[in-house]
Design a protein around this motif. Structure first.
Motif, PDB file in Angstrom:
ATOM      1  N   ALA A   1      -0.281  12.332  -5.604  1.00 38.99           N
ATOM      2  CA  ALA A   1      -1.391  12.580  -4.679  1.00 38.99           C
ATOM      3  C   ALA A   1      -2.642  11.831  -5.130  1.00 38.99           C
ATOM      4  O   ALA A   1      -3.347  11.221  -4.315  1.00 38.99           O
TER       5      ALA A   1
ATOM      6  N   ASP B   1      -0.406  17.417   1.871  1.00 38.09           N
ATOM      7  CA  ASP B   1      -0.141  16.316   2.803  1.00 38.09           C
ATOM      8  C   ASP B   1       1.159  15.606   2.439  1.00 38.09           C
ATOM      9  O   ASP B   1       1.933  15.216   3.317  1.00 38.09           O
ATOM     10  N   LEU B   2       1.398  15.432   1.134  1.00 36.98           N
ATOM     11  CA  LEU B   2       2.633  14.786   0.695  1.00 36.98           C
ATOM     12  C   LEU B   2       3.859  15.605   1.082  1.00 36.98           C
ATOM     13  O   LEU B   2       4.867  15.063   1.523  1.00 36.98           O
TER      14      LEU B   2
ATOM     15  N   PHE C   1      -2.246   7.997  -4.518  1.00 38.87           N
ATOM     16  CA  PHE C   1      -2.355   7.590  -3.119  1.00 38.87           C
ATOM     17  C   PHE C   1      -3.589   8.164  -2.422  1.00 38.87           C
ATOM     18  O   PHE C   1      -3.728   8.024  -1.201  1.00 38.87           O
ATOM     19  N   ASP C   2      -4.460   8.814  -3.193  1.00 39.38           N
ATOM     20  CA  ASP C   2      -5.704   9.383  -2.658  1.00 39.38           C
ATOM     21  C   ASP C   2      -5.421  10.330  -1.490  1.00 39.38           C
ATOM     22  O   ASP C   2      -5.976  10.207  -0.403  1.00 39.38           O
ATOM     23  N   THR C   3      -4.518  11.295  -1.740  1.00 41.23           N
ATOM     24  CA  THR C   3      -4.182  12.288  -0.727  1.00 41.23           C
ATOM     25  C   THR C   3      -4.023  13.639  -1.412  1.00 41.23           C
ATOM     26  O   THR C   3      -4.469  13.813  -2.543  1.00 41.23           O
ATOM     27  N   THR C   4      -3.430  14.598  -0.741  1.00 40.82           N
ATOM     28  CA  THR C   4      -3.231  15.924  -1.326  1.00 40.82           C
ATOM     29  C   THR C   4      -1.750  16.238  -1.445  1.00 40.82           C
ATOM     30  O   THR C   4      -0.916  15.635  -0.742  1.00 40.82           O
TER      31      THR C   4
ATOM     32  N   SER D   1       0.153   0.974   0.206  1.00 41.41           N
ATOM     33  CA  SER D   1      -0.530   0.610  -1.046  1.00 41.41           C
ATOM     34  C   SER D   1      -0.170  -0.789  -1.524  1.00 41.41           C
ATOM     35  O   SER D   1      -0.884  -1.381  -2.334  1.00 41.41           O
TER      36      SER D   1
ATOM     37  N   LYS E   1       7.004  10.237   4.065  1.00 39.16           N
ATOM     38  CA  LYS E   1       5.580  10.101   3.734  1.00 39.16           C
ATOM     39  C   LYS E   1       5.390   9.207   2.519  1.00 39.16           C
ATOM     40  O   LYS E   1       4.518   8.332   2.494  1.00 39.16           O
TER      41      LYS E   1
ATOM     42  N   LEU F   1       3.317   5.655   2.337  1.00 36.69           N
ATOM     43  CA  LEU F   1       2.160   5.508   1.451  1.00 36.69           C
ATOM     44  C   LEU F   1       2.371   4.372   0.451  1.00 36.69           C
ATOM     45  O   LEU F   1       1.440   3.626   0.140  1.00 36.69           O
TER      46      LEU F   1
END
Length: 206
Positions: free
Chosen positions: A51, A60-61, A54-57, A14, A6, A10
């Motif tokens: 997180a 999720d990571l 990369f504008d995620t949680t 990016s 992941k 990501l």
């Protein structure tokens, strides 16, 4: 999808290099490389920073890694505090990682921590590039490896021997080319950070 996969995806999305990621997170490029190869994972506080980057949680990571940890319970995450050397003096790195070790090992050494040791002066005992588990609560024993801190060499891994008024840190290498480190009453003290109790080759050499 596990964390390392992941993270690689990501980062590629990016357009950032490993060095740029390291700079943004305040860590070393080597640490980022270890994340991508799956050799180690970030600590939770650093995972939260990733997180945001990369504008995620965090969930999720973590992906499959979180599910596997919840189900298996056969391993533990132990902090990786930095670099030590098993050879010539070198700069000690500072990492924000954790390393997965067998639960039985981690439970037996609850305050243990990992160091990434490099060099050849202990290659009769450890690979040149190894992750060592250090237990700060275990007293050094003559003839056994320790993580020690010295004024001239910084953090080193050597075999420990204590005499009546001296401490000697000796190499255990195939080549025999490494000098002993000797500290007497008039020298800067050798500080023992803990006994090396377990290791794994960073490149799965065991």
């Amino acid at each position: 999808m596990n964390f390392s996969t992941k993270f690689r995806l990501l980062r590629a999305k990016s357009g950032l290099t490993q060095a740029e990621i390291a700079n943004k997170l305040g860590i070393t490029g080597r640490a980022v490389g270890a994340w991508e190869s799956g050799r180690s994972k970030p600590r939770l506080d650093k995972m939260a920073e990733i997180a945001v980057l990369f504008d995620t949680t965090v969930a999720d990571l973590m992906g499959e890694d979180a599910a596997e940890a919840a189900i298996s319970g056969t391993s533990r995450m132990v902090p990786l505090l930095g670099f030590a050397h098993m050879g010539e003096p070198c700069d000690e790195g500072s990492l924000a990682d954790e390393v997965e070790v067998p639960a039985s090992i981690a439970d037996a050494h609850p305050r243990g921590f990992m160091v990434h040791a490099q060099g050849g002066c202990m290659d009769n005992r450890f690979p040149h590039d190894a992750l060592l588990l250090v237990d700060p609560d275990m007293e050094p024993v003559n003839g056994q490896p320790v993580l020690a801190e010295t004024a001239d060499y910084g953090a080193v891994v050597r075999n420990y021997t204590r005499g009546r008024s001296t401490v000697m840190l000796t190499a255990d290498s195939h080549s025999g080319e490494y000098d002993d480190i000797l500290a007497g009453p008039d020298d800067e003290p050798v500080v023992c950070k803990g006994r090396v109790v377990w290791y794994m080759g960073e490149r799965d050499e065991r």
